[in-house]
Write a protein that holds these residues in place. Structure first.
Motif, PDB file in Angstrom:
ATOM      1  N   VAL A 454      71.933  34.024  41.966  1.00 11.06           N
ATOM      2  CA  VAL A 454      71.485  32.824  41.258  1.00 11.06           C
ATOM      3  C   VAL A 454      70.013  32.613  41.571  1.00 11.06           C
ATOM      4  CG1 VAL A 454      71.921  30.387  40.841  1.00 11.06           C
ATOM      5  CG2 VAL A 454      73.800  31.868  41.579  1.00 11.06           C
ATOM      6  N   ASN A 455      69.207  32.579  40.520  1.00  7.50           N
ATOM      7  CA  ASN A 455      67.753  32.473  40.686  1.00  7.50           C
ATOM      8  C   ASN A 455      67.257  31.108  40.236  1.00  7.50           C
ATOM      9  OD1 ASN A 455      65.059  33.776  41.167  1.00  7.50           O
ATOM     10  ND2 ASN A 455      64.826  33.285  39.000  1.00  7.50           N
ATOM     11  N   TYR A 456      66.394  30.501  41.058  1.00  6.32           N
ATOM     12  CA  TYR A 456      65.779  29.221  40.716  1.00  6.32           C
ATOM     13  C   TYR A 456      64.260  29.367  40.771  1.00  6.32           C
ATOM     14  CZ  TYR A 456      70.465  27.453  41.697  1.00  6.32           C
ATOM     15  OH  TYR A 456      71.817  27.238  41.690  1.00  6.32           O
ATOM     16  N   CYS A 457      63.572  28.494  40.045  1.00  6.85           N
ATOM     17  CA  CYS A 457      62.100  28.556  40.031  1.00  6.85           C
ATOM     18  C   CYS A 457      61.516  28.221  41.398  1.00  6.85           C
ATOM     19  CB  CYS A 457      61.547  27.604  38.976  1.00  6.85           C
ATOM     20  SG  CYS A 457      61.842  28.177  37.282  1.00  6.85           S
ATOM     21  N   LEU A 458      62.138  27.287  42.096  1.00 11.83           N
ATOM     22  CA  LEU A 458      61.694  26.909  43.439  1.00 11.83           C
ATOM     23  C   LEU A 458      62.542  27.669  44.441  1.00 11.83           C
ATOM     24  CD1 LEU A 458      59.989  25.098  45.296  1.00 11.83           C
ATOM     25  CD2 LEU A 458      61.792  23.378  45.112  1.00 11.83           C
ATOM     26  N   ASP A 459      61.909  28.518  45.260  1.00 12.18           N
ATOM     27  CA  ASP A 459      62.699  29.354  46.150  1.00 12.18           C
ATOM     28  C   ASP A 459      62.452  29.030  47.620  1.00 12.18           C
ATOM     29  OD1 ASP A 459      60.405  30.822  47.074  1.00 12.18           O
ATOM     30  OD2 ASP A 459      60.507  32.063  45.273  1.00 12.18           O
ATOM     31  N   ASP A 460      63.279  29.631  48.470  1.00  8.66           N
ATOM     32  CA  ASP A 460      63.219  29.370  49.920  1.00  8.66           C
ATOM     33  C   ASP A 460      61.879  29.771  50.512  1.00  8.66           C
ATOM     34  OD1 ASP A 460      65.852  28.343  50.260  1.00  8.66           O
ATOM     35  OD2 ASP A 460      66.632  30.358  50.020  1.00  8.66           O
ATOM     36  N   GLU A 461      61.274  30.838  49.963  1.00 14.18           N
ATOM     37  CA  GLU A 461      59.988  31.284  50.501  1.00 14.18           C
ATOM     38  C   GLU A 461      58.902  30.247  50.228  1.00 14.18           C
ATOM     39  OE1 GLU A 461      57.748  35.482  51.184  1.00 14.18           O
ATOM     40  OE2 GLU A 461      59.333  35.353  49.683  1.00 14.18           O
ATOM     41  N   GLN A 462      58.925  29.647  49.038  1.00 16.22           N
ATOM     42  CA  GLN A 462      57.958  28.592  48.732  1.00 16.22           C
ATOM     43  C   GLN A 462      58.198  27.368  49.613  1.00 16.22           C
ATOM     44  OE1 GLN A 462      59.054  28.541  44.543  1.00 16.22           O
ATOM     45  NE2 GLN A 462      56.952  29.052  43.975  1.00 16.22           N
ATOM     46  N   LEU A 463      59.478  27.016  49.776  1.00 14.72           N
ATOM     47  CA  LEU A 463      59.803  25.856  50.601  1.00 14.72           C
ATOM     48  C   LEU A 463      59.390  26.069  52.051  1.00 14.72           C
ATOM     49  CD1 LEU A 463      63.320  24.993  49.178  1.00 14.72           C
ATOM     50  CD2 LEU A 463      61.276  23.600  48.987  1.00 14.72           C
ATOM     51  N   SER A 464      59.433  27.323  52.521  1.00  9.15           N
ATOM     52  CA  SER A 464      59.064  27.607  53.913  1.00  9.15           C
ATOM     53  C   SER A 464      57.576  27.375  54.155  1.00  9.15           C
ATOM     54  CB  SER A 464      59.432  29.054  54.285  1.00  9.15           C
ATOM     55  OG  SER A 464      58.599  29.985  53.612  1.00  9.15           O
ATOM     56  N   GLN A 465      56.772  27.306  53.079  1.00 11.56           N
ATOM     57  CA  GLN A 465      55.342  27.037  53.238  1.00 11.56           C
ATOM     58  C   GLN A 465      55.085  25.577  53.600  1.00 11.56           C
ATOM     59  OE1 GLN A 465      53.431  28.172  49.561  1.00 11.56           O
ATOM     60  NE2 GLN A 465      54.563  30.092  49.447  1.00 11.56           N
ATOM     61  N   ILE A 466      56.055  24.716  53.305  1.00 11.48           N
ATOM     62  CA  ILE A 466      55.888  23.283  53.559  1.00 11.48           C
ATOM     63  C   ILE A 466      56.380  22.977  54.966  1.00 11.48           C
ATOM     64  CG2 ILE A 466      56.574  20.964  52.843  1.00 11.48           C
ATOM     65  CD1 ILE A 466      56.867  22.065  50.024  1.00 11.48           C
ATOM     66  N   LYS A 467      55.520  22.452  55.785  1.00 14.53           N
ATOM     67  CA  LYS A 467      55.842  22.114  57.161  1.00 14.53           C
ATOM     68  C   LYS A 467      55.981  20.604  57.302  1.00 14.53           C
ATOM     69  CE  LYS A 467      55.093  26.488  57.938  1.00 14.53           C
ATOM     70  NZ  LYS A 467      56.216  27.421  58.064  1.00 14.53           N
ATOM     71  N   ASP A 468      56.485  20.191  58.476  1.00 15.09           N
ATOM     72  CA  ASP A 468      56.602  18.755  58.731  1.00 15.09           C
ATOM     73  C   ASP A 468      55.241  18.068  58.698  1.00 15.09           C
ATOM     74  OD1 ASP A 468      59.297  19.034  59.007  1.00 15.09           O
ATOM     75  OD2 ASP A 468      59.258  19.194  61.192  1.00 15.09           O
ATOM     76  N   SER A 469      54.169  18.843  58.964  1.00 11.07           N
ATOM     77  CA  SER A 469      52.826  18.267  59.042  1.00 11.07           C
ATOM     78  C   SER A 469      52.100  18.251  57.690  1.00 11.07           C
ATOM     79  CB  SER A 469      51.985  19.064  60.052  1.00 11.07           C
ATOM     80  OG  SER A 469      51.911  20.425  59.677  1.00 11.07           O
ATOM     81  N   THR A 470      52.721  18.786  56.645  1.00 10.04           N
ATOM     82  CA  THR A 470      52.071  18.827  55.333  1.00 10.04           C
ATOM     83  C   THR A 470      51.803  17.412  54.820  1.00 10.04           C
ATOM     84  OG1 THR A 470      53.196  20.903  54.799  1.00 10.04           O
ATOM     85  CG2 THR A 470      52.271  19.665  52.968  1.00 10.04           C
ATOM     86  N   THR A 471      50.566  17.131  54.403  1.00  2.45           N
ATOM     87  CA  THR A 471      50.225  15.790  53.933  1.00  2.45           C
ATOM     88  C   THR A 471      50.822  15.530  52.564  1.00  2.45           C
ATOM     89  OG1 THR A 471      48.186  16.470  52.820  1.00  2.45           O
ATOM     90  CG2 THR A 471      48.025  15.919  55.162  1.00  2.45           C
ATOM     91  N   SER A 472      50.890  14.249  52.185  1.00  2.00           N
ATOM     92  CA  SER A 472      51.477  13.892  50.899  1.00  2.00           C
ATOM     93  C   SER A 472      50.653  14.437  49.742  1.00  2.00           C
ATOM     94  CB  SER A 472      51.600  12.373  50.788  1.00  2.00           C
ATOM     95  OG  SER A 472      50.321  11.767  50.865  1.00  2.00           O
ATOM     96  N   ILE A 473      49.325  14.473  49.908  1.00  2.00           N
ATOM     97  CA  ILE A 473      48.450  14.963  48.830  1.00  2.00           C
ATOM     98  C   ILE A 473      48.710  16.445  48.596  1.00  2.00           C
ATOM     99  CG2 ILE A 473      46.052  15.346  48.147  1.00  2.00           C
ATOM    100  CD1 ILE A 473      45.353  12.832  49.805  1.00  2.00           C
ATOM    101  N   THR A 474      48.793  17.215  49.696  1.00  2.00           N
ATOM    102  CA  THR A 474      49.069  18.653  49.572  1.00  2.00           C
ATOM    103  C   THR A 474      50.459  18.873  49.001  1.00  2.00           C
ATOM    104  OG1 THR A 474      47.691  19.009  51.513  1.00  2.00           O
ATOM    105  CG2 THR A 474      49.088  20.834  50.814  1.00  2.00           C
ATOM    106  N   LEU A 475      51.425  18.075  49.414  1.00  2.00           N
ATOM    107  CA  LEU A 475      52.784  18.192  48.903  1.00  2.00           C
ATOM    108  C   LEU A 475      52.806  17.913  47.397  1.00  2.00           C
ATOM    109  CD1 LEU A 475      55.755  18.633  49.458  1.00  2.00           C
ATOM    110  CD2 LEU A 475      55.947  16.231  50.116  1.00  2.00           C
ATOM    111  N   ASN A 476      52.046  16.925  46.968  1.00  2.00           N
ATOM    112  CA  ASN A 476      51.931  16.651  45.531  1.00  2.00           C
ATOM    113  C   ASN A 476      51.425  17.868  44.772  1.00  2.00           C
ATOM    114  OD1 ASN A 476      52.766  14.059  46.014  1.00  2.00           O
ATOM    115  ND2 ASN A 476      50.727  13.128  45.847  1.00  2.00           N
TER     116      ASN A 476
END
Length: 623
Positions: A454-476
């Protein structure tokens, strides 16, 4: 190694099967019982001889001791040996026990058993190493697990046993017999395999399916995952309330600090709707029907993108996991209870994983061994410290010392077997098809026809780039780029909606902004959330609010935690400074400028009581 095979009938236990009924478990053997729960360990505990049984994990020992000893403190049937049990307690048991002695010990506790019994142990006791594959699987991070191995071969009577043994390469096993207990009935269980690039969303779909089913309302879900950090994220991300986590004592403390309160280090009667179990509960632990009381839904999870060691071996661990749930005991005169299991394995994959064959590993170790031997043999003697240190560093970089025993420098066959086994299992997680193919070849499972990738546009590898320290602007920016990719490169409107909803599950605030603004309107700004927020701020007349919003960003820092009283005090000061006296100091005002966590424990006060509050996760606007 020779092989002997015996047939086991359905619902038959080894204690009723010859020659085991008369002679017990055979010595100098590796017993492959093929199905879990057929009573090999129980047979040894009941058989009329003194026994020492090595159990790799503590919960197994505590569970069996509680079951056999009930509430006895004196004249116990079985003595458990682990951290906190000393030699004197073992000696006291040996002195008081009138019948045959039965000792269950961790590998680390074996030395205390040997000291308590003495030399007579080798002739007077049968030594059984239960769940013997763990000696190979766990030795990499738990070197003490093989401490009893040398002593094992000194016993007159000894055996390895498991439903899923891995045959050691240690030549001392060459003269052993492999005893196979093969069922004479169909024992394979249906399983659904979902390889996907987004594990948590796939898990959510399965959980949602059962949550929507009235017929499954009383069923409990058991999720097996090797990472407590990822378990915590799933509980928080899916907002699970009725949950329980079973893990090590150390992990229990860590989870409770992280506000995951329902964490336990042993199986109990507190099973929830959603239960998470880590690897110490994959094998040997009996989960009796009286404890789970339902048709269990079993979900195994492997996330090799975020946690490489979360791989699960279909040949060993999957079989053990599904075998944890014991059948209800038959009660004469009452109808038999048939337990129905639903079994899933959800996994992602990574083509970046190494996967050396056994032949390649043998060649690698031969080359490393030659270099290690050469340097060790011809190592120059020097009084210059940095030269000696340099040579030691070469040996360390070569890495062959990792495969040698500390006490005598001989080859550690279990470490070699661990290397081979680890690489074998990683091979099942290198492509979208490999895990399903391995299950298809397994005798213990019947792969469901609906199993697929099952393939999705948003994948685990992309999600792994987001850390707890990621700012809201960068997350946007992250979310904006994903949405842009979906809307511009996915033609099917239905599939667009599925993928947008998947992102919304993880990042509801960002998707809500886009949907409130309208996707067609958002397209004019390339779905840029930061740009849209600026437009919204202007359109809603938020310019008047800029002074207090800037004050919020100066005062309430990302990552800091504030109680309700601290929030109110800070905002009162801000209102006074900006002259916006019509504003009310409180959470609603703070949320105009800051993204906040759910209310949670943020610290302990001087009396040790919990202080509740919120953590600042980011800012709504960028200035």
């Amino acid at each position: 190694m020779t092989t002997e095979t015996y047939k086991l009938s359905k619902d038959q236990f080894l204690e009723y099967l010859e020659p085991f009924k008369s002679r017990g478990l055979p010595t100098d053997s590796i017993i492959h019982k093929m199905v879990t729960g057929c009573g090999a360990t129980t047979l040894e505990l009941k058989f009329p001889r003194n026994s020492i049984i090595i159990e790799p994990n503590l919960p197994v020992i505590k569970g069996k001791c509680d079951k056999l000893n009930k509430k006895l403190r004196k004249n116990k049937v079985v003595q458990g040996v682990y951290e906190g049990i000393d030699v004197e307690q073992i000696k006291q048991y040996l002195k008081n026990r009138k019948g045959y002695k039965k000792i269950l010990t961790t590998p680390e506790g074996f030395e205390k058993v040997a000291e308590a019994i003495g030399e007579s142990m080798y002739k007077d006791y049968f030594l059984l190493f239960d769940e013997c594959e763990k000696a190979i699987q766990d030795v990499e991070f738990r070197s003490d697990i093989i401490n009893p191995i040398d002593a094992f071969f000194e016993f007159d009577n000894k055996a390895f046993v498991s439903a899923t043994p891995l045959i050691p390469s240690d030549p001392r096993f060459n003269k052993f017999t492999q005893v196979v207990i093969e069922p004479n009935y169909v024992f394979a269980e249906p399983i659904s395999i979902y390889t996907t690039n987004n594990i948590v969303y796939q898990l959510k779909l399965i959980l949602d399916h059962y949550a929507a089913s009235k017929e499954d309302a009383e069923r409990k879900i058991f999720m097996f995952f090797k990472s407590t950090k990822r378990i915590r994220n799933i509980i928080k991300g899916l907002r699970l309330k009725d949950y329980a986590v079973y893990c090590s004592e150390k992990s229990v403390k860590e989870l409770r600090v992280a506000d995951v309160e329902h964490a336990y280090d042993g199986i109990n009667d507190k099973f929830a709707k959603y239960n998470f179990l880590t690897s110490r509960f994959y094998s040997a632990v009996d989960i009796d029907y009286d404890q789970y009381k339902c048709d269990p839904i079993i979900i195994m999870i492997s996330d090799v993108i975020a946690v490489e060691h979360s791989v699960i071996d279909p040949k060993t661990e999957s079989i053990q996991i599904c075998g944890r749930f014991r059948k209800p005991e038959k009660i004469e005169g009452e109808p038999e209870i048939i337990v129905q299991k639903d079994i899933y394995h959800i996994s992602n994959y990574s083509s970046k994983l190494t996967n050396f064959s056994e032949a390649e590993i043998t060649s690698i170790l031969e080359d490393k061994g030659k270099l290690h031997h050469f340097i060790s043999t011809y190592k120059p003697k020097s009084d210059v410290e940095y030269i000696n240190k340099f040579i030691d560093e070469i040996l360390e970089l070569n890495g062959f010392g990792y495969f040698l025993r500390e006490k005598d420098g001989a080859l550690n066959h279990f470490m070699v077997d661990n290397f081979i086994n680890t690489e074998r299992v990683k091979g099942y997680y290198k492509s979208a098809r490999s895990l399903k193919e391995e299950y298809a070849n397994a005798k213990h499972f019947l792969v469901d026809a609906g199993s697929n990738y099952v393939n999705y546009c948003l994948d685990d590898e992309q999600l792994s780039q987001i850390k707890d320290s990621t700012t809201s602007i960068t997350l946007n920016d992250f979310v904006s780029s994903w949405v842009k990719d979906i809307m511009e490169n996915t033609a099917d409107p239905l599939w667009q909606e599925v993928n947008i909803n998947m992102i919304k599950y993880s990042y509801p605030e960002q998707i809500n902004i886009l949907q409130a603004y309208g996707m067609k309107n958002a397209a004019e700004f390339d779905y840029s959330i930061n740009t849209i927020l600026k437009q919204l701020a202007d359109s809603k007349g938020l310019k008047r609010m800029l002074p207090i919003l800037k004050f919020i960003q100066r005062t309430f820092k990302i990552g800091n935690k504030y109680s309700s009283a601290e929030i109110e005090a800070g905002l009162i000061k801000g209102i006074a400074e900006t002259g916006l006296n019509d504003l009310k100091p409180g959470l609603r005002l703070l949320r105009e400028g800051a993204m906040l966590s759910e209310r949670k424990t943020i610290r302990k006060d001087e009396q040790g009581k919990s202080v509740k509050g919120h953590e600042v996760l980011g800012y709504v606007q960028s200035f």
